[in-house]
Write a protein that holds these residues in place. Structure first.
Motif, PDB file in Angstrom:
ATOM      1  N   LEU A 211       0.641  -1.199  -0.066  1.00 67.26           N
ATOM      2  CA  LEU A 211      -0.034   0.082  -0.065  1.00 67.26           C
ATOM      3  C   LEU A 211       0.980   1.105   0.157  1.00 67.26           C
ATOM      4  CD1 LEU A 211      -2.541  -1.309   2.570  1.00 67.26           C
ATOM      5  CD2 LEU A 211      -2.897  -1.041  -0.048  1.00 67.26           C
ATOM      6  N   PRO A 212       0.445   1.783  -0.138  1.00 71.02           N
ATOM      7  CA  PRO A 212       0.990   3.481  -0.512  1.00 71.02           C
ATOM      8  C   PRO A 212       1.548   4.349   1.304  1.00 71.02           C
ATOM      9  CG  PRO A 212      -0.741   3.571  -1.452  1.00 71.02           C
ATOM     10  CD  PRO A 212      -0.555   2.833  -0.906  1.00 71.02           C
ATOM     11  N   ASN A 213       2.766   4.209   1.070  1.00 70.81           N
ATOM     12  CA  ASN A 213       2.793   5.429   2.522  1.00 70.81           C
ATOM     13  C   ASN A 213       2.596   6.463   2.763  1.00 70.81           C
ATOM     14  OD1 ASN A 213       4.164   6.184   0.740  1.00 70.81           O
ATOM     15  ND2 ASN A 213       6.705   5.466   1.527  1.00 70.81           N
TER      16      ASN A 213
ATOM     17  N   GLN B 177      -0.421   9.769 -10.962  1.00 69.01           N
ATOM     18  CA  GLN B 177       1.119   9.218 -11.584  1.00 69.01           C
ATOM     19  C   GLN B 177       1.472  10.068 -11.131  1.00 69.01           C
ATOM     20  OE1 GLN B 177       1.492   8.709 -16.419  1.00 69.01           O
ATOM     21  NE2 GLN B 177       2.211  10.907 -15.304  1.00 69.01           N
ATOM     22  N   ARG B 178       2.790   9.000 -11.184  1.00 66.61           N
ATOM     23  CA  ARG B 178       3.943   9.371 -10.365  1.00 66.61           C
ATOM     24  C   ARG B 178       5.460   9.643 -11.380  1.00 66.61           C
ATOM     25  NH1 ARG B 178       6.313   7.167  -4.350  1.00 66.61           N
ATOM     26  NH2 ARG B 178       6.063   5.100  -5.533  1.00 66.61           N
ATOM     27  N   THR B 179       5.273   8.033 -12.164  1.00 70.53           N
ATOM     28  CA  THR B 179       6.273   7.659 -12.765  1.00 70.53           C
ATOM     29  C   THR B 179       5.293   6.937 -14.003  1.00 70.53           C
ATOM     30  OG1 THR B 179       7.550   7.044 -11.335  1.00 70.53           O
ATOM     31  CG2 THR B 179       7.893   6.453 -13.424  1.00 70.53           C
TER      32      THR B 179
ATOM     33  N   ASP C 196      -0.140  14.553 -12.455  1.00 72.88           N
ATOM     34  CA  ASP C 196       1.262  13.921 -12.469  1.00 72.88           C
ATOM     35  C   ASP C 196       1.544  14.773 -10.283  1.00 72.88           C
ATOM     36  OD1 ASP C 196       3.506  14.035 -11.739  1.00 72.88           O
ATOM     37  OD2 ASP C 196       3.747  14.893 -14.247  1.00 72.88           O
ATOM     38  N   ILE C 197       1.467  13.573  -9.601  1.00 71.85           N
ATOM     39  CA  ILE C 197       2.053  14.105  -8.642  1.00 71.85           C
ATOM     40  C   ILE C 197       3.496  14.578  -7.974  1.00 71.85           C
ATOM     41  CG2 ILE C 197      -0.078  12.769  -7.642  1.00 71.85           C
ATOM     42  CD1 ILE C 197       2.080  10.583  -6.802  1.00 71.85           C
ATOM     43  N   ASN C 198       3.969  14.733  -9.436  1.00 68.83           N
ATOM     44  CA  ASN C 198       6.054  15.317  -9.048  1.00 68.83           C
ATOM     45  C   ASN C 198       5.581  16.601  -9.160  1.00 68.83           C
ATOM     46  OD1 ASN C 198       7.035  12.974  -9.481  1.00 68.83           O
ATOM     47  ND2 ASN C 198       6.106  13.166 -11.447  1.00 68.83           N
TER      48      ASN C 198
ATOM     49  N   ASN D 272      11.158  -0.181  -3.891  1.00 71.27           N
ATOM     50  CA  ASN D 272      10.081   0.256  -3.402  1.00 71.27           C
ATOM     51  C   ASN D 272      10.162   0.919  -2.028  1.00 71.27           C
ATOM     52  OD1 ASN D 272       6.854  -0.068  -2.379  1.00 71.27           O
ATOM     53  ND2 ASN D 272       6.873  -1.955  -3.360  1.00 71.27           N
ATOM     54  N   ARG D 273       8.849   2.305  -3.153  1.00 69.29           N
ATOM     55  CA  ARG D 273       9.612   3.299  -1.684  1.00 69.29           C
ATOM     56  C   ARG D 273       8.549   3.375  -0.598  1.00 69.29           C
ATOM     57  NH1 ARG D 273      10.028   9.047  -4.580  1.00 69.29           N
ATOM     58  NH2 ARG D 273       9.397   7.133  -6.860  1.00 69.29           N
ATOM     59  N   ASN D 274       7.388   2.660  -0.420  1.00 65.79           N
ATOM     60  CA  ASN D 274       6.071   1.819   0.102  1.00 65.79           C
ATOM     61  C   ASN D 274       7.190   1.430   1.392  1.00 65.79           C
ATOM     62  OD1 ASN D 274       4.880   3.533  -1.209  1.00 65.79           O
ATOM     63  ND2 ASN D 274       3.920   2.043  -2.478  1.00 65.79           N
TER      64      ASN D 274
HETATM   65  P1  NAP Z   1       4.217  -1.637 -10.357  1.00 65.89           P
HETATM   66  O1  NAP Z   1       4.541  -2.126 -12.252  1.00 65.89           O
HETATM   67  O2  NAP Z   1       5.288  -1.110  -9.481  1.00 65.89           O
HETATM   68  O3  NAP Z   1       3.264  -0.311 -10.704  1.00 65.89           O
HETATM   69  C1  NAP Z   1       3.042   0.066  -8.833  1.00 65.89           C
HETATM   70  C2  NAP Z   1       2.653   1.712  -9.503  1.00 65.89           C
HETATM   71  O4  NAP Z   1       1.980   2.357  -8.565  1.00 65.89           O
HETATM   72  C3  NAP Z   1       3.830   2.649 -10.315  1.00 65.89           C
HETATM   73  O5  NAP Z   1       3.243   3.177 -10.579  1.00 65.89           O
HETATM   74  C4  NAP Z   1       3.956   2.990  -8.776  1.00 65.89           C
HETATM   75  O6  NAP Z   1       4.978   4.045  -9.259  1.00 65.89           O
HETATM   76  C5  NAP Z   1       2.831   3.547  -8.219  1.00 65.89           C
HETATM   77  N1  NAP Z   1       2.832   3.703  -6.284  1.00 65.89           N
HETATM   78  C6  NAP Z   1       3.726   2.751  -5.458  1.00 65.89           C
HETATM   79  N2  NAP Z   1       4.093   3.497  -4.313  1.00 65.89           N
HETATM   80  C7  NAP Z   1       2.922   5.087  -4.738  1.00 65.89           C
HETATM   81  C8  NAP Z   1       3.060   6.343  -4.068  1.00 65.89           C
HETATM   82  N3  NAP Z   1       2.509   6.457  -2.381  1.00 65.89           N
HETATM   83  N4  NAP Z   1       2.111   7.164  -4.323  1.00 65.89           N
HETATM   84  C9  NAP Z   1       2.272   7.027  -5.686  1.00 65.89           C
HETATM   85  N5  NAP Z   1       2.391   5.951  -6.653  1.00 65.89           N
HETATM   86  C10 NAP Z   1       2.436   5.058  -6.366  1.00 65.89           C
HETATM   87  O7  NAP Z   1       3.010  -2.909  -9.925  1.00 65.89           O
HETATM   88  P2  NAP Z   1       1.820  -3.606 -10.965  1.00 65.89           P
HETATM   89  O8  NAP Z   1       0.955  -2.537 -12.096  1.00 65.89           O
HETATM   90  O9  NAP Z   1       1.062  -4.242 -10.027  1.00 65.89           O
HETATM   91  O10 NAP Z   1       2.391  -4.794 -11.655  1.00 65.89           O
HETATM   92  C11 NAP Z   1       3.789  -5.529 -11.404  1.00 65.89           C
HETATM   93  C12 NAP Z   1       3.961  -6.342 -12.223  1.00 65.89           C
HETATM   94  O11 NAP Z   1       3.282  -7.800 -12.449  1.00 65.89           O
HETATM   95  C13 NAP Z   1       4.148  -6.158 -13.836  1.00 65.89           C
HETATM   96  O12 NAP Z   1       5.911  -5.597 -14.272  1.00 65.89           O
HETATM   97  C14 NAP Z   1       4.178  -7.456 -14.396  1.00 65.89           C
HETATM   98  O13 NAP Z   1       5.533  -7.759 -14.127  1.00 65.89           O
HETATM   99  C15 NAP Z   1       2.771  -7.970 -13.272  1.00 65.89           C
HETATM  100  N6  NAP Z   1       1.833  -7.730 -13.957  1.00 65.89           N
HETATM  101  C16 NAP Z   1       1.698  -8.313 -15.136  1.00 65.89           C
HETATM  102  C17 NAP Z   1       0.172  -8.517 -15.856  1.00 65.89           C
HETATM  103  C18 NAP Z   1       0.234  -8.560 -17.432  1.00 65.89           C
HETATM  104  O14 NAP Z   1      -0.490  -8.135 -17.781  1.00 65.89           O
HETATM  105  N7  NAP Z   1      -0.055 -10.040 -17.674  1.00 65.89           N
HETATM  106  C19 NAP Z   1      -0.940  -7.601 -15.030  1.00 65.89           C
HETATM  107  C20 NAP Z   1      -0.566  -6.703 -14.535  1.00 65.89           C
HETATM  108  C21 NAP Z   1       1.031  -7.095 -13.557  1.00 65.89           C
HETATM  109  P3  NAP Z   1       6.205   4.892  -8.745  1.00 65.89           P
HETATM  110  O15 NAP Z   1       6.442   3.898 -11.109  1.00 65.89           O
HETATM  111  O16 NAP Z   1       6.748   5.615  -9.543  1.00 65.89           O
HETATM  112  O17 NAP Z   1       6.906   4.028  -8.125  1.00 65.89           O
END
Ligand code: NAP
Length: 552
Positions: free
Chosen positions: A166-168, A224-226, A366-368, A513-515
């Motif tokens: 979860l986000p911090n 969106q952060r990134t 854009d939260i930046n 993972n900054r969280n």
């Molecule tokens: P993720 O790629 O790690 O994305 C997490 C998102 O949350 C990022 O945009 C991140 O920003 C943001 N975030 C995290 N903490 C935040 C905070 N405190 N404040 C604001 N934004 C925050 O995780 P995911 O999307 O769950 O995907 C993870 C992996 O799961 C994928 O790379 C893939 O391998 C797999 N997956 C696969 C599929 C598929 O198609 N089969 C689908 C979904 C997931 P930052 O980038 O700035 O940290």
């Protein structure tokens, strides 16, 4: 309705009364996902008595937990399923080239029924502790409810992406409406009609969620952060003729996957980006962009993920595509990644994601520019604005690869703690074992080659099963890596990451993972030398009689 977002994993059952561990098993497996299911199947073949422990109320792992709207494969369905049973391959018909989560879960349930997997599985069983006893060379695991089980072998099939985060953000629990992390999505449908929805995160999960709920919501705000590079999935239903062809060619499909670097059907193009003219390069990228799946990521020119210049050209191509698809060029600019090149994070595949931002009722924040200050009872407060929502979605990802291990109190020989020993960098041999934790085998642990996950899992499970078989045939009851072999492997793993642009980019794959305690240090969590090299190493060790392991 007020949904509780689970904020913590189950704590160690300190207060639960200590009962005698339940004995009589040859092996305990933690995790009832694809790894746990297949490992159970293979160990049963050896005639072993095995018990699988799964935190969920049923099996399926990733596909049990990730029920968020739009969750689906990024591997071709027909390259993803279990390969071990010809009967399953012929009986099961994938409906789409990239199946949706409900179909995948249905598939796993069908396989489980066919082989009666649930007979050997305990559900709602969160393993909170695993202790190795040097005196009798056995592992004792403790469940959140206090139950304990003991066996000579412990096998983890935890999945690299099971420890959701979860986000911090301050006051995160103060929101009064329903709030969901995508990896703990409710089993009942969520009604988005006319609702004001906020979503935090823009990774692969968020992208699938956003493009799926955007047509239904009253209003959607994306924080969106990134931004991430994303490419079209080009999913389609499988026609009857295609179905016949797929079922007739599974042997070739799996052989193809076996011989690519990532076990996907796509493989790297042998040319470098500069080997061709700009026109040929553009035409090649246009072709890849118009084709289904990961071709544009893992089937691209061989230097796109290693050479900054080639990567810049590919990134520019992808940026042009975003600009073409998004009408408002200020929004397009925000959606174009600036801090990492194309393909240096696992590539999300999308279906109409960019067009969502052409809808009047969708806002990209854009939260930046305008950072989130806190969650409020009615929504999200940023520095400059306040947003009110009916539903809040956290698509904030996972503590990748080592996170699931950190969440179990794993203590090895002499009481050493895995979490402490892996704090800076996980230490393994071939990603399957670690020094000081005898008889603990990991499926898809750190430092294994990852790509098309079930293909990787099957290879590792087969290899681990081969080693266990060898031990049983030779009357051996103790296996752990020799320290010098593990040290060599660590050097090799580091070297294999050198030169890859992704090694320098923050993502779950590099352990950022900054969280989680603000963690920003990049670590090597996978084996980045490719599946072919990884397999060759594993096969050489097995062929040499496992000399790199201390067996007794
Ligand atoms: P993720 O790629 O790690 O994305 C997490 C998102 O949350 C990022 O945009 C991140 O920003 C943001 N975030 C995290 N903490 C935040 C905070 N405190 N404040 C604001 N934004 C925050 O995780 P995911 O999307 O769950 O995907 C993870 C992996 O799961 C994928 O790379 C893939 O391998 C797999 N997956 C696969 C599929 C598929 O198609 N089969 C689908 C979904 C997931 P930052 O980038 O700035 O940290």
């Amino acid at each position: 309705m007020r949904e509780k977002v689970p904020t913590k994993m189950a704590a160690v059952a300190q207060s639960a009364p200590k009962q005698e561990p339940i004995d009589g098993y040859d092996a305990l497996i933690v995790g009832g996902g694809i790894s746990g299911m297949y490992q159970l199947y293979r160990l049963r073949e050896l005639g072993m008595k095995v018990r699988v422990f799964e935190a969920g109320s049923d099996l399926g792992g990733t596909w049990y937990w990730n029920r968020y709207p739009g969750a689906r494969f990024d591997s071709e369905s027909w390259s993803y399923g279990f390969a071990f049973s010809e009967e399953v391959l012929q009986e099961w018909s994938w409906p789409e080239h990239f199946a949706a989560q409900p179909d995948t879960l249905r598939y796993l349930e069908y396989v489980a029924d066919k082989f009666d997997f649930r007979r050997d599985m305990t559900f709602n069983a969160t393993v909170v502790q695993a202790l190795f006893d040097d005196a009798d060379s056995r592992w004792t695991i403790t469940l959140a409810n206090g139950e304990r089980y003991r066996a000579p072998l412990l096998i983890t099939g935890l999945g690299p992406l099971s420890a959701f985060t979860l986000p911090n953000i301050p006051d995160r629990d103060s929101f009064k409406g329903p709030a969901f992390h995508t990896a703990r999505w409710p089993h009942e449908p969520v009604d988005f009609a006319g609702k004001r929805v906020g979503i935090i995160g823009t990774g692969a999960t968020a992208i699938q969620t956003i493009q799926t709920i955007a047509p239904k919501v009253g209003h959607l705000t994306v924080f969106q952060r990134t931004p991430n590079w994303a490419s079209p999935l080009h999913n389609a239903r499988i026609t009857e003729e295609e179905q016949r062809r797929i079922k007739a060619s599974y042997a070739e499909i799996f052989e193809r996957c076996r011989n690519t670097q990532t076990c996907f059907i796509h493989d790297t193009d042998p040319r470098k980006a500069m080997d061709v003219t700009p026109e040929e390069r553009e035409a090649f990228w246009e072709k890849l962009y118009s084709e289904p799946g990961f071709g544009i990521w893992v089937g691209n020119f061989k230097d796109v993920l290693t050479d900054p210049e080639a990567n810049k050209l590919a990134s520019d191509f992808m940026a042009r595509k975003i600009r073409e698809r998004v009408k408002d060029q200020d929004v397009a600019t925000k959606l174009i990644p600036k801090n990492h090149g194309f393909g240096t994070r696992r590539l999300p595949l999308e279906s109409g994601y960019y067009e969502v931002y052409n809808q009047d009722n969708v806002l990209l924040v854009d939260i930046n520019d305008d950072p989130i200050e806190r969650i409020t009872p009615t929504g999200v407060k940023t520095r400059d604005n306040a947003y009110d929502f009916d539903i809040l979605i956290y698509a904030t990802g996972f503590d990748g690869v080592t996170g699931p291990y950190d969440r179990i109190d794993i203590c090895g020989s002499g009481g050493r703690r895995l979490k402490d020993e892996w704090a800076d960098m996980p230490k393994t041999l071939l990603g399957v074992q670690t020094v000081g934790y005898p008889n603990l085998f990991m499926i898809l642990g750190p430092h294994t080659a990852r790509g098309n996950i079930p293909r990787n899992i099957e290879e590792i499970v087969d290899w681990v099963t081969g080693m266990i078989k060898y031990m049983r045939e030779h009357g051996l009851t103790h296996a752990e890596p020799r320290p010098e072999a593990a040290a060599d492997w660590a050097v090799h793993v580091e070297k294999a990451s050198e030169g890859l642009l992704s090694s320098k980019v923050a993502s779950w794959q590099t352990g950022v993972n900054r969280n989680v305690d603000g963690r920003q240090v990049l670590r090597v969590l996978g084996y980045n030398g490719g599946v072919l090299k990884y397999r060759a190493k594993c096969e050489a060790v097995a062929a040499g009689g496992y000399k790199e392991f201390l067996l007794k």
